[in-house]
Design a protein around this motif. Structure first.
Motif, PDB file in Angstrom:
ATOM      1  N   VAL A 169      31.161  45.110  32.186  1.00 29.30           N
ATOM      2  CA  VAL A 169      32.183  45.089  33.223  1.00 29.30           C
ATOM      3  C   VAL A 169      31.468  45.342  34.543  1.00 29.30           C
ATOM      4  O   VAL A 169      30.743  46.318  34.681  1.00 29.30           O
ATOM      5  N   ASP A 170      31.622  44.411  35.458  1.00 37.17           N
ATOM      6  CA  ASP A 170      31.111  44.585  36.819  1.00 37.17           C
ATOM      7  C   ASP A 170      32.296  44.838  37.731  1.00 37.17           C
ATOM      8  O   ASP A 170      33.247  44.048  37.746  1.00 37.17           O
ATOM      9  N   LYS A 199      34.925  36.722  29.994  1.00 43.13           N
ATOM     10  CA  LYS A 199      36.094  37.030  29.173  1.00 43.13           C
ATOM     11  C   LYS A 199      37.331  37.270  30.042  1.00 43.13           C
ATOM     12  O   LYS A 199      38.446  37.170  29.561  1.00 43.13           O
ATOM     13  N   GLY A 200      37.103  37.612  31.321  1.00 45.72           N
ATOM     14  CA  GLY A 200      38.235  37.831  32.218  1.00 45.72           C
ATOM     15  C   GLY A 200      37.786  38.246  33.599  1.00 45.72           C
ATOM     16  O   GLY A 200      36.706  38.815  33.768  1.00 45.72           O
ATOM     17  N   ILE A 201      38.608  37.887  34.568  1.00 51.36           N
ATOM     18  CA  ILE A 201      38.416  38.319  35.949  1.00 51.36           C
ATOM     19  C   ILE A 201      39.719  38.993  36.348  1.00 51.36           C
ATOM     20  O   ILE A 201      40.789  38.396  36.249  1.00 51.36           O
ATOM     21  N   ALA A 218      37.228  42.990  39.108  1.00 47.59           N
ATOM     22  CA  ALA A 218      36.433  43.349  37.932  1.00 47.59           C
ATOM     23  C   ALA A 218      36.134  42.083  37.126  1.00 47.59           C
ATOM     24  O   ALA A 218      37.015  41.254  36.910  1.00 47.59           O
ATOM     25  N   LEU A 219      34.887  41.960  36.723  1.00 47.20           N
ATOM     26  CA  LEU A 219      34.456  40.870  35.851  1.00 47.20           C
ATOM     27  C   LEU A 219      34.162  41.461  34.482  1.00 47.20           C
ATOM     28  O   LEU A 219      33.452  42.465  34.379  1.00 47.20           O
ATOM     29  N   ALA A 259      33.423  35.676  42.697  1.00 45.87           N
ATOM     30  CA  ALA A 259      33.069  36.245  41.388  1.00 45.87           C
ATOM     31  C   ALA A 259      32.555  35.147  40.452  1.00 45.87           C
ATOM     32  O   ALA A 259      31.562  35.348  39.733  1.00 45.87           O
ATOM     33  N   LYS A 260      33.206  33.996  40.455  1.00 48.62           N
ATOM     34  CA  LYS A 260      32.758  32.882  39.606  1.00 48.62           C
ATOM     35  C   LYS A 260      31.381  32.388  40.056  1.00 48.62           C
ATOM     36  O   LYS A 260      30.524  32.090  39.215  1.00 48.62           O
ATOM     37  N   GLN A 261      31.172  32.299  41.356  1.00 47.35           N
ATOM     38  CA  GLN A 261      29.852  31.899  41.862  1.00 47.35           C
ATOM     39  C   GLN A 261      28.792  32.909  41.452  1.00 47.35           C
ATOM     40  O   GLN A 261      27.687  32.534  41.076  1.00 47.35           O
ATOM     41  N   TYR A 262      29.135  34.179  41.541  1.00 47.28           N
ATOM     42  CA  TYR A 262      28.205  35.241  41.150  1.00 47.28           C
ATOM     43  C   TYR A 262      27.740  35.031  39.709  1.00 47.28           C
ATOM     44  O   TYR A 262      26.543  35.045  39.419  1.00 47.28           O
ATOM     45  N   ILE A 263      28.686  34.824  38.799  1.00 50.59           N
ATOM     46  CA  ILE A 263      28.358  34.631  37.378  1.00 50.59           C
ATOM     47  C   ILE A 263      27.478  33.395  37.198  1.00 50.59           C
ATOM     48  O   ILE A 263      26.463  33.436  36.489  1.00 50.59           O
TER      49      ILE A 263
END
Length: 123
Positions: free
Chosen positions: A93-94, A61-63, A73-74, A7-11
């Motif tokens: 929200v993804d 803002k949150g994972i 959820a991102l 998820a962090k890589q995606y962002i």
């Protein structure tokens, strides 16, 4: 790599416009469900997004991850500069669903499109 790292890589890749790296996080049949662009294969969706984009700034803002699921959820703010230099910012929200190989199978994007839709239609 665990789901939060993906998820962090995606962002990071999305913010930097590294579309090939974003698509590489998806499995072969990975899909994106977007309120603005509809349901598309990941490669098609991100090519279209990149063609409409001059710059993106994303602030997480949150994972959120629930135990024993294949989803995460991102929650982030998306500051989007379109190719015509129009700017819009919104909270997103993804919801990411992973397969058993930790590849993204489906990504559902949730945000209010009132302002963004008008600006994209003007492109």
């Amino acid at each position: 790599m665990d789901k939060k790292e993906i998820a962090k890589q995606y962002i990071t890749h999305l913010e930097n416009g590294n579309i090939e790296q974003v698509v590489a996080l998806f499995n072969q049949n990975g899909m994106v469900d977007s309120p603005l662009y509809g349901i598309k294969k990941a490669s098609e969706f991100y090519r279209k997004l990149k063609s409409d984009t001059l710059n993106s700034e994303l602030h997480v803002k949150g994972i959120f991850e629930e135990d024993h699921t294949n989803s995460i959820a991102l929650y982030f703010t998306y500051k989007w500069t379109l190719k015509n230099n129009q700017k819009v910012a919104f909270d997103v929200v993804d919801i990411i669903e992973f397969d058993n190989q930790n590849k993204i199978d489906k990504l559902k994007i949730i945000y209010d499109t009132v302002t963004a839709r008008k600006l994209v239609e003007e492109l």
